[in-house]
Design a protein around this motif. Sequence first.
Motif, PDB file in Angstrom:
ATOM      1  N   THR A  96     -26.549  -4.614 -35.866  1.00 28.66           N
ATOM      2  CA  THR A  96     -26.647  -4.534 -34.414  1.00 28.66           C
ATOM      3  C   THR A  96     -26.730  -3.076 -34.005  1.00 28.66           C
ATOM      4  N   ARG A  97     -27.626  -2.801 -33.075  1.00 28.02           N
ATOM      5  CA  ARG A  97     -27.793  -1.428 -32.603  1.00 28.02           C
ATOM      6  C   ARG A  97     -27.797  -1.436 -31.085  1.00 28.02           C
ATOM      7  N   ILE A  98     -26.941  -0.625 -30.487  1.00 29.79           N
ATOM      8  CA  ILE A  98     -26.876  -0.487 -29.039  1.00 29.79           C
ATOM      9  C   ILE A  98     -27.211   0.958 -28.707  1.00 29.79           C
ATOM     10  N   VAL A  99     -28.150   1.151 -27.783  1.00 27.65           N
ATOM     11  CA  VAL A  99     -28.604   2.481 -27.415  1.00 27.65           C
ATOM     12  C   VAL A  99     -28.528   2.618 -25.901  1.00 27.65           C
ATOM     13  N   ALA A 100     -28.024   3.745 -25.415  1.00 26.62           N
ATOM     14  CA  ALA A 100     -28.002   4.031 -23.978  1.00 26.62           C
ATOM     15  C   ALA A 100     -29.236   4.880 -23.646  1.00 26.62           C
ATOM     16  N   ILE A 101     -29.998   4.444 -22.647  1.00 27.24           N
ATOM     17  CA  ILE A 101     -31.235   5.117 -22.273  1.00 27.24           C
ATOM     18  C   ILE A 101     -31.218   5.364 -20.771  1.00 27.24           C
ATOM     19  N   GLN A 102     -31.704   6.524 -20.367  1.00 22.38           N
ATOM     20  CA  GLN A 102     -31.838   6.817 -18.947  1.00 22.38           C
ATOM     21  C   GLN A 102     -33.295   6.571 -18.564  1.00 22.38           C
ATOM     22  N   GLY A 103     -33.528   5.800 -17.524  1.00 23.60           N
ATOM     23  CA  GLY A 103     -34.895   5.520 -17.096  1.00 23.60           C
ATOM     24  C   GLY A 103     -34.971   4.213 -16.339  1.00 23.60           C
ATOM     25  N   ASP A 104     -36.176   3.709 -16.192  1.00 19.86           N
ATOM     26  CA  ASP A 104     -36.427   2.479 -15.458  1.00 19.86           C
ATOM     27  C   ASP A 104     -36.044   1.284 -16.330  1.00 19.86           C
ATOM     28  N   LEU A 105     -35.011   0.584 -15.937  1.00 18.20           N
ATOM     29  CA  LEU A 105     -34.529  -0.572 -16.689  1.00 18.20           C
ATOM     30  C   LEU A 105     -35.627  -1.611 -16.889  1.00 18.20           C
ATOM     31  N   THR A 106     -36.458  -1.797 -15.882  1.00 21.67           N
ATOM     32  CA  THR A 106     -37.471  -2.841 -15.933  1.00 21.67           C
ATOM     33  C   THR A 106     -38.640  -2.500 -16.846  1.00 21.67           C
ATOM     34  N   ALA A 107     -38.714  -1.265 -17.328  1.00 19.87           N
ATOM     35  CA  ALA A 107     -39.831  -0.837 -18.187  1.00 19.87           C
ATOM     36  C   ALA A 107     -39.433  -0.745 -19.656  1.00 19.87           C
ATOM     37  N   GLN A 108     -38.210  -1.146 -19.994  1.00 18.33           N
ATOM     38  CA  GLN A 108     -37.724  -0.996 -21.369  1.00 18.33           C
ATOM     39  C   GLN A 108     -38.239  -2.116 -22.271  1.00 18.33           C
ATOM     40  N   ASP A 109     -38.776  -1.725 -23.424  1.00 16.91           N
ATOM     41  CA  ASP A 109     -39.250  -2.686 -24.417  1.00 16.91           C
ATOM     42  C   ASP A 109     -38.081  -2.994 -25.355  1.00 16.91           C
ATOM     43  N   VAL A 110     -37.217  -3.900 -24.906  1.00 11.55           N
ATOM     44  CA  VAL A 110     -35.983  -4.239 -25.620  1.00 11.55           C
ATOM     45  C   VAL A 110     -35.858  -5.757 -25.705  1.00 11.55           C
ATOM     46  N   ALA A 166     -35.080  -5.538  -8.013  1.00 13.06           N
ATOM     47  CA  ALA A 166     -36.035  -4.735  -8.796  1.00 13.06           C
ATOM     48  C   ALA A 166     -36.451  -5.484 -10.060  1.00 13.06           C
ATOM     49  N   ILE A 167     -35.491  -6.130 -10.724  1.00  9.86           N
ATOM     50  CA  ILE A 167     -35.792  -6.916 -11.917  1.00  9.86           C
ATOM     51  C   ILE A 167     -36.712  -8.081 -11.542  1.00  9.86           C
ATOM     52  N   SER A 168     -36.412  -8.761 -10.463  1.00  6.79           N
ATOM     53  CA  SER A 168     -37.208  -9.899 -10.029  1.00  6.79           C
ATOM     54  C   SER A 168     -38.630  -9.467  -9.659  1.00  6.79           C
ATOM     55  N   ARG A 169     -38.771  -8.340  -8.977  1.00  2.79           N
ATOM     56  CA  ARG A 169     -40.114  -7.836  -8.623  1.00  2.79           C
ATOM     57  C   ARG A 169     -40.909  -7.481  -9.875  1.00  2.79           C
ATOM     58  N   ALA A 170     -40.265  -6.775 -10.797  1.00  2.00           N
ATOM     59  CA  ALA A 170     -40.962  -6.331 -12.008  1.00  2.00           C
ATOM     60  C   ALA A 170     -41.320  -7.501 -12.917  1.00  2.00           C
ATOM     61  N   GLY A 171     -40.460  -8.506 -12.974  1.00  2.00           N
ATOM     62  CA  GLY A 171     -40.696  -9.641 -13.852  1.00  2.00           C
ATOM     63  C   GLY A 171     -41.578 -10.714 -13.256  1.00  2.00           C
ATOM     64  N   GLY A 172     -41.752 -10.661 -11.936  1.00  2.00           N
ATOM     65  CA  GLY A 172     -42.569 -11.663 -11.271  1.00  2.00           C
ATOM     66  C   GLY A 172     -41.783 -12.917 -10.956  1.00  2.00           C
ATOM     67  N   PRO A 173     -42.466 -13.912 -10.397  1.00  2.00           N
ATOM     68  CA  PRO A 173     -41.795 -15.127  -9.921  1.00  2.00           C
ATOM     69  C   PRO A 173     -41.109 -15.945 -11.008  1.00  2.00           C
ATOM     70  N   PRO A 226     -41.482  -5.939 -20.275  1.00  2.00           N
ATOM     71  CA  PRO A 226     -41.578  -5.857 -21.735  1.00  2.00           C
ATOM     72  C   PRO A 226     -40.380  -6.448 -22.471  1.00  2.00           C
ATOM     73  N   ALA A 227     -39.225  -6.534 -21.819  1.00  2.00           N
ATOM     74  CA  ALA A 227     -38.050  -7.162 -22.443  1.00  2.00           C
ATOM     75  C   ALA A 227     -38.339  -8.645 -22.656  1.00  2.00           C
ATOM     76  N   THR A 228     -37.568  -9.272 -23.532  1.00  2.00           N
ATOM     77  CA  THR A 228     -37.738 -10.698 -23.783  1.00  2.00           C
ATOM     78  C   THR A 228     -36.853 -11.544 -22.875  1.00  2.00           C
ATOM     79  N   TRP A 229     -35.626 -11.081 -22.650  1.00  2.00           N
ATOM     80  CA  TRP A 229     -34.632 -11.855 -21.906  1.00  2.00           C
ATOM     81  C   TRP A 229     -33.974 -11.015 -20.823  1.00  2.00           C
TER      82      TRP A 229
END
Length: 96
Positions: free
Chosen positions: A2-16, A36-43, A73-76
């Motif tokens: 398991t790997r957990i990484v802290a990243i600064q940036g747009d949460l909705t643009a992360q490929d995780v 913001a998550i709902s807008r980026a992910g769509g309906p 880009p995230a799966t879940w």
Amino acid sequence: MTRIVAIQGDLTAQDVDAIVNAANEHLVHGGGVAAAISRAGGPAIQADSDRWVAENGPVKPGAAAVTTAGEMPATWVIHVVGPRYRPDQENEGLLI
């Protein structure tokens, strides 16, 4: 492993694998980070959330609901509900 990484940036643009959203018990994504998550992910995100609540009922404090990430880009998306302060309940006990 398991790997957990802290990243600064747009949460909705992360490929995780998953992003985490602080949600309300009805999974209505009307403001803040949830909107913001709902807008980026769509309906699909709100539709999945509505379906989750229809099948399982409101999410209890301390519990989580998982939906797809829609067009992000995230799966879940993991929607975690915290306690809401109410004068007629034992609020501190909900934080444990």
